[in-house]
Design a protein around this motif. Structure first.
Motif, PDB file in Angstrom:
ATOM      1  N   PRO A  90      -4.873  17.821  78.826  1.00 39.40           N
ATOM      2  CA  PRO A  90      -4.142  18.003  77.566  1.00 39.40           C
ATOM      3  C   PRO A  90      -5.044  18.351  76.390  1.00 39.40           C
ATOM      4  O   PRO A  90      -6.209  17.946  76.331  1.00 39.40           O
ATOM      5  CB  PRO A  90      -3.476  16.637  77.351  1.00 39.40           C
ATOM      6  CG  PRO A  90      -4.335  15.669  78.102  1.00 39.40           C
ATOM      7  CD  PRO A  90      -4.879  16.424  79.281  1.00 39.40           C
ATOM      8  N   ALA A  91      -4.483  19.108  75.474  1.00 41.51           N
ATOM      9  CA  ALA A  91      -5.143  19.391  74.201  1.00 41.51           C
ATOM     10  C   ALA A  91      -4.942  18.188  73.277  1.00 41.51           C
ATOM     11  O   ALA A  91      -4.159  17.273  73.580  1.00 41.51           O
ATOM     12  CB  ALA A  91      -4.548  20.658  73.591  1.00 41.51           C
ATOM     13  N   PRO A  92      -5.626  18.144  72.138  1.00 42.79           N
ATOM     14  CA  PRO A  92      -5.529  16.968  71.240  1.00 42.79           C
ATOM     15  C   PRO A  92      -4.095  16.715  70.751  1.00 42.79           C
ATOM     16  O   PRO A  92      -3.357  17.648  70.432  1.00 42.79           O
ATOM     17  CB  PRO A  92      -6.443  17.355  70.072  1.00 42.79           C
ATOM     18  CG  PRO A  92      -7.405  18.333  70.648  1.00 42.79           C
ATOM     19  CD  PRO A  92      -6.624  19.114  71.656  1.00 42.79           C
ATOM     20  N   THR A  93      -3.729  15.450  70.709  1.00 47.42           N
ATOM     21  CA  THR A  93      -2.449  15.024  70.130  1.00 47.42           C
ATOM     22  C   THR A  93      -2.707  13.836  69.216  1.00 47.42           C
ATOM     23  O   THR A  93      -3.721  13.145  69.340  1.00 47.42           O
ATOM     24  CB  THR A  93      -1.431  14.616  71.212  1.00 47.42           C
ATOM     25  OG1 THR A  93      -1.989  13.561  72.011  1.00 47.42           O
ATOM     26  CG2 THR A  93      -1.066  15.789  72.095  1.00 47.42           C
ATOM     27  N   ARG A  94      -1.762  13.598  68.316  1.00 49.82           N
ATOM     28  CA  ARG A  94      -1.929  12.483  67.366  1.00 49.82           C
ATOM     29  C   ARG A  94      -0.553  11.960  66.968  1.00 49.82           C
ATOM     30  O   ARG A  94       0.321  12.728  66.578  1.00 49.82           O
ATOM     31  CB  ARG A  94      -2.683  12.955  66.120  1.00 49.82           C
ATOM     32  CG  ARG A  94      -2.866  11.889  65.041  1.00 49.82           C
ATOM     33  CD  ARG A  94      -3.621  12.465  63.851  1.00 49.82           C
ATOM     34  NE  ARG A  94      -2.888  13.567  63.248  1.00 49.82           N
ATOM     35  CZ  ARG A  94      -1.921  13.401  62.330  1.00 49.82           C
ATOM     36  NH1 ARG A  94      -1.567  12.183  61.928  1.00 49.82           N
ATOM     37  NH2 ARG A  94      -1.309  14.450  61.812  1.00 49.82           N
ATOM     38  N   MET A  95      -0.381  10.657  67.085  1.00 46.05           N
ATOM     39  CA  MET A  95       0.867  10.033  66.680  1.00 46.05           C
ATOM     40  C   MET A  95       0.841   9.793  65.173  1.00 46.05           C
ATOM     41  O   MET A  95       0.011   9.042  64.661  1.00 46.05           O
ATOM     42  CB  MET A  95       1.059   8.713  67.424  1.00 46.05           C
ATOM     43  CG  MET A  95       2.316   7.935  67.051  1.00 46.05           C
ATOM     44  SD  MET A  95       3.865   8.762  67.491  1.00 46.05           S
ATOM     45  CE  MET A  95       3.916   8.496  69.268  1.00 46.05           C
ATOM     46  N   SER A  96       1.731  10.438  64.449  1.00 43.72           N
ATOM     47  CA  SER A  96       1.787  10.289  62.996  1.00 43.72           C
ATOM     48  C   SER A  96       2.428   8.964  62.616  1.00 43.72           C
ATOM     49  O   SER A  96       3.078   8.298  63.437  1.00 43.72           O
ATOM     50  CB  SER A  96       2.594  11.443  62.386  1.00 43.72           C
ATOM     51  OG  SER A  96       3.964  11.311  62.747  1.00 43.72           O
ATOM     52  N   GLU A  97       2.279   8.582  61.359  1.00 41.42           N
ATOM     53  CA  GLU A  97       2.914   7.361  60.874  1.00 41.42           C
ATOM     54  C   GLU A  97       4.436   7.479  60.955  1.00 41.42           C
ATOM     55  O   GLU A  97       5.123   6.516  61.292  1.00 41.42           O
ATOM     56  CB  GLU A  97       2.487   7.081  59.430  1.00 41.42           C
ATOM     57  CG  GLU A  97       1.021   6.690  59.286  1.00 41.42           C
ATOM     58  CD  GLU A  97       0.685   6.308  57.853  1.00 41.42           C
ATOM     59  OE1 GLU A  97       1.639   6.200  57.030  1.00 41.42           O
ATOM     60  OE2 GLU A  97      -0.506   6.129  57.549  1.00 41.42           O
ATOM     61  N   ARG A  98       4.956   8.661  60.650  1.00 50.94           N
ATOM     62  CA  ARG A  98       6.404   8.865  60.717  1.00 50.94           C
ATOM     63  C   ARG A  98       6.928   8.629  62.123  1.00 50.94           C
ATOM     64  O   ARG A  98       7.886   7.881  62.331  1.00 50.94           O
ATOM     65  CB  ARG A  98       6.752  10.281  60.278  1.00 50.94           C
ATOM     66  CG  ARG A  98       8.195  10.676  60.609  1.00 50.94           C
ATOM     67  CD  ARG A  98       8.440  12.170  60.475  1.00 50.94           C
ATOM     68  NE  ARG A  98       9.723  12.548  61.057  1.00 50.94           N
ATOM     69  CZ  ARG A  98       9.869  12.927  62.327  1.00 50.94           C
ATOM     70  NH1 ARG A  98       8.828  12.987  63.129  1.00 50.94           N
ATOM     71  NH2 ARG A  98      11.076  13.247  62.792  1.00 50.94           N
ATOM     72  N   LEU A  99       6.295   9.279  63.105  1.00 50.34           N
ATOM     73  CA  LEU A  99       6.784   9.181  64.467  1.00 50.34           C
ATOM     74  C   LEU A  99       6.583   7.775  65.026  1.00 50.34           C
ATOM     75  O   LEU A  99       7.436   7.264  65.763  1.00 50.34           O
ATOM     76  CB  LEU A  99       6.076  10.211  65.346  1.00 50.34           C
ATOM     77  CG  LEU A  99       6.809  10.629  66.627  1.00 50.34           C
ATOM     78  CD1 LEU A  99       8.202  11.129  66.307  1.00 50.34           C
ATOM     79  CD2 LEU A  99       6.017  11.689  67.372  1.00 50.34           C
ATOM     80  N   ALA A 100       5.474   7.151  64.679  1.00 51.58           N
ATOM     81  CA  ALA A 100       5.240   5.777  65.139  1.00 51.58           C
ATOM     82  C   ALA A 100       6.309   4.846  64.587  1.00 51.58           C
ATOM     83  O   ALA A 100       6.771   3.930  65.272  1.00 51.58           O
ATOM     84  CB  ALA A 100       3.850   5.313  64.713  1.00 51.58           C
ATOM     85  N   HIS A 101       6.716   5.096  63.342  1.00 51.40           N
ATOM     86  CA  HIS A 101       7.761   4.276  62.727  1.00 51.40           C
ATOM     87  C   HIS A 101       9.107   4.502  63.410  1.00 51.40           C
ATOM     88  O   HIS A 101       9.850   3.549  63.673  1.00 51.40           O
ATOM     89  CB  HIS A 101       7.877   4.610  61.242  1.00 51.40           C
ATOM     90  CG  HIS A 101       9.085   4.025  60.570  1.00 51.40           C
ATOM     91  ND1 HIS A 101       9.230   2.676  60.336  1.00 51.40           N
ATOM     92  CD2 HIS A 101      10.219   4.621  60.095  1.00 51.40           C
ATOM     93  CE1 HIS A 101      10.399   2.452  59.749  1.00 51.40           C
ATOM     94  NE2 HIS A 101      11.012   3.617  59.599  1.00 51.40           N
ATOM     95  N   LEU A 102       9.398   5.765  63.720  1.00 49.96           N
ATOM     96  CA  LEU A 102      10.686   6.080  64.318  1.00 49.96           C
ATOM     97  C   LEU A 102      10.785   5.628  65.766  1.00 49.96           C
ATOM     98  O   LEU A 102      11.825   5.146  66.221  1.00 49.96           O
ATOM     99  CB  LEU A 102      10.947   7.586  64.250  1.00 49.96           C
ATOM    100  CG  LEU A 102      11.188   8.192  62.874  1.00 49.96           C
ATOM    101  CD1 LEU A 102      11.395   9.694  62.996  1.00 49.96           C
ATOM    102  CD2 LEU A 102      12.390   7.554  62.205  1.00 49.96           C
TER     103      LEU A 102
END
Length: 667
Positions: free
Chosen positions: A461-473
């Motif tokens: 996989p290429a780089p991914t990052r969990m944003s604050e928005r998505l982590a909250h949702l």
């Protein structure tokens, strides 16, 4: 005298049981409210909150009275016998403990069901068990805190048993009669106990008992979700499940009136323009319905820091891409049958009408044009009886995981609970297209981007990052969050490689039309964020049409056009079929030169050119924000021109039309 003493103790004990179990449901509603209160629009909702709890308490009292009614009736009979009553006293705490266990398990299940699907337990619950049972169980085990839920439920059950035994042995629970009652007074007391229990179980003292419509306490959906308890929701779901199999006749007059109201014409029949190029060069048509490709996660895509598209990115930018586009439903099979057959009944493929051919099948215009029509699924073809049902509806062949593993034996080692990885699914699709001797319409349903999430070992996989928005949702953290994002990326990359192989093929590149959409939103995310009212159920619609076809077909692209799954095939028909009849319930060509109706339908909430609104017609409206193609204003407004009842009327049209096809019409 003994009966009177037993009666008094029985009533006190059952009152204690009632209060204990009623409190469980009340606490569960409080926890539920704590989860949704941050997304409620303030002010002006305070009275709705109180109403939710008041009506909810009535529902709780109703089910609790029903739950203990058998124990009450048995006690009233056995109280006449010392030995019989002694046995009742032995069984009662165990019965109470069982009720407590079921209450806690039910409340926990309802809570997590809401987090996953955005609603309390409903009809879709039965669809889960009609899926691959093993895969569902694996899903539940990996995605939910099963052990903690069982431990909590058992703890409450033990507490219920212990407190019941203590109460029955206490001085208050063993209250003796000091004075004997006349038999008439005793009879009156028994009658009063029964009547009170009946009244509470009925939920109302008026002429109308407590019913489903009482749960609509607010225009705000989250409050309506917390009002009924799990057992009321389960009862409604069971009723819906039974009723959906009963296809009552509809009159021609009713159907025609509904057609005129929604379509502006008395029939759902349309025709594509004559096109000499398409007549002489009929292209292959591929529809890829991607598991959980929701815009609620795609908005997080960033080529450098959070790559969710992989190799699909370059082709996304080369085709037509619509973001204001709604999935027809929130479940896979529901979206498949609604897209292919205009069916609002998800179980139609394994219902009593499974052997009835529908004239509304999306496959039929292609069959009439000489196409081979195939369905390709990454799982088992007997899922939802599709292997048997689709041929009835005009499909020539259903390919599934068995065909893929036969073609690519190495794929079996990477197979998950839902089927083979998308990479092998799309490789098989390329092979079918390359070997085709006549035009093919291929409908593909992918499986990899489904929990439990897993990236095949061969993929880097290429780089991914969990944003604050998505982590909250979503609530995913750490490694779990990374796997979710990487699985999404893998599925998109597999799609991109599929398109790439077509573009590199001299045989396919100029005569293959490709459409891509999601079957439903990315699950496990909150559905109650006002600013994401439209985004929550949105999926993309991507269309790649070869240049020779575009050069010979009139079209106009407007990325801000709104649409939904009902528009998918009408759009494809216009870029693949010449002078061909087709059936559509209002679906339109998304690239039409003339203006379209600008409605996107979803069974929960719909959109138009002004914004998003609830399909249930609760009067709330969320206008688009100018700064974003999918975000809405935080506050609903009432002065925007729109038909609040349109979605309800459209659903009624779907219902009427399906019934007109599967049962004889009445005059």
């Amino acid at each position: 005298m003994n009966y009177q003493s037993h009666l008094r103790q029985l009533c006190l004990v059952l009152l204690q049981f009632f209060v204990f179990s009623f409190s469980i449901l009340l606490i569960a509603r409080g926890v539920f409210f704590h989860h949704i209160q941050d997304v409620l629009i303030q002010p002006g909702v305070t009275e709705d909150i109180w109403r939710a709890f008041r009506v909810g308490a009535r529902f709780d009292a109703k089910v609790t009275a029903i739950a203990y009614a058998p124990l009450l009736l048995a006690g009233l009979v056995l109280a006449a016998s010392r030995r019989g009553y002694a046995r009742w006293c032995h069984v009662a705490p165990l019965y109470h403990a069982l009720i407590a266990l079921l209450y806690v398990l039910g409340c926990i299940g309802n809570y997590y069901y809401y987090l996953t699907y955005g609603t309390h337990i409903d009809l879709f619950m039965f669809g889960l068990w009609e899926d691959d049972s093993k895969a569902v169980l694996v899903n539940i085990w990996q995605d939910y805190p099963i052990l903690r839920a069982l431990l909590l439920a058992l703890s409450f059950s033990v507490l219920a048993y212990v407190t019941a035994r203590w109460f029955m042995r206490s001085a208050f629970g063993r209250l003796k009669c000091k004075h004997s009652w006349h038999w008439s007074v005793t009879s009156l007391a028994v009658l009063c106990v029964v009547l009170v229990t009946f009244a509470v179980a009925r939920g109302s003292l008026s002429s109308h008992p407590l019913k489903r419509y009482h749960a609509a306490v607010s225009p705000y959906k989250p409050l309506n979700m917390i009002t009924p308890n799990v057992f009321m929701a389960l009862d409604w779901a069971m009723t819906d499940y039974k009723e959906q199999h009963n296809f009552a006749p509809v009159s021609q007059a009713e159907l025609t009136a509904q057609m005129n109201k929604i379509l502006g014409q008395p029939t759902p029949q349309y025709r594509t323009p004559a096109n000499d190029y398409l007549q002489q060069h009929p292209p292959h048509v591929v529809v890829a319905m991607m598991e959980s490709m929701g815009m609620n996660i795609l908005v997080e895509d960033d080529a450098k820091t959070n790559d969710l598209l992989g190799s699909f990115r370059q082709y996304r930018d080369q085709g037509f891409w619509f973001e204001r586009f709604m999935a027809g439903t929130s479940a896979t099979i529901d979206s498949i049958v609604m897209t292919l057959f205009h069916s609002p009944v998800a179980t139609i493929s394994h219902s009593a009408v499974q052997n009835i051919a529908l004239p509304s099948s999306a496959a039929l215009p292609y069959k009439r044009a000489g196409y081979e029509v195939v369905f390709l699924y990454g799982g088992n073809g007997m899922w939802r009886n599709l292997a048997n049902y689709l041929p009835v509806q005009g499909f020539d062949r259903v390919y599934d995981e068995n065909d893929i593993m036969e073609a690519f034996p190495e794929s079996e080692q990477y197979a998950g609970p839902w089927g083979v990885p998308d990479g092998y699914l799309f490789k098989f699709a390329n092979r079918v297209l390359e070997q085709a001797e006549k035009p093919i319409m291929m409908f593909i349903m992918t499986v990899t981007n489904h929990s439990p999430y897993k990236v095949p070992e061969y993929y880097q996989p290429a780089p991914t990052r969990m944003s604050e928005r998505l982590a909250h949702l979503i609530g995913y953290q750490g490694e779990q969050a990374s796997v979710l994002l990487q699985t999404f990326q893998y599925a998109s990359d597999a799609l991109g490689q599929f398109i790439g192989r077509i573009k590199q093929s001299d045989k396919l590149k100029d005569n293959t039309v490709i459409a891509v959409t999601g079957d439903h939103r990315m699950r496990y995310s909150s559905t109650d964020e006002p600013e994401e009212f439209a985004m929550t159920y949105a999926v993309p619609f991507y269309l790649n049409v070869p240049q020779p076809i575009l050069a010979n077909t009139r079209y106009e692209f407007d990325a801000q056009r709104v649409g939904s799954h009902r528009d998918l095939f009408p759009t494809l028909y216009h870029f693949s079929l010449s002078d061909q009849d087709y059936i559509s319930l209002g679906g339109e060509n998304m690239l039409a030169e003339q203006d379209v109706s600008r409605f996107g339908y979803n069974a929960t909430r719909s959109i138009n050119q002004y914004g998003a609104f609830s399909t249930q017609g609760n009067g709330l409206y969320y206008p688009w924000q100018a700064s974003s193609p999918l975000r809405n204003q935080a506050m609903p407004v009432s002065d925007v021109p729109f038909d609040a009842e349109w979605a309800k009327e459209y659903h009624l049209l779907q219902d009427y039309y399906l019934r007109s096809q599967v049962v004889p019409m009445v005059q």
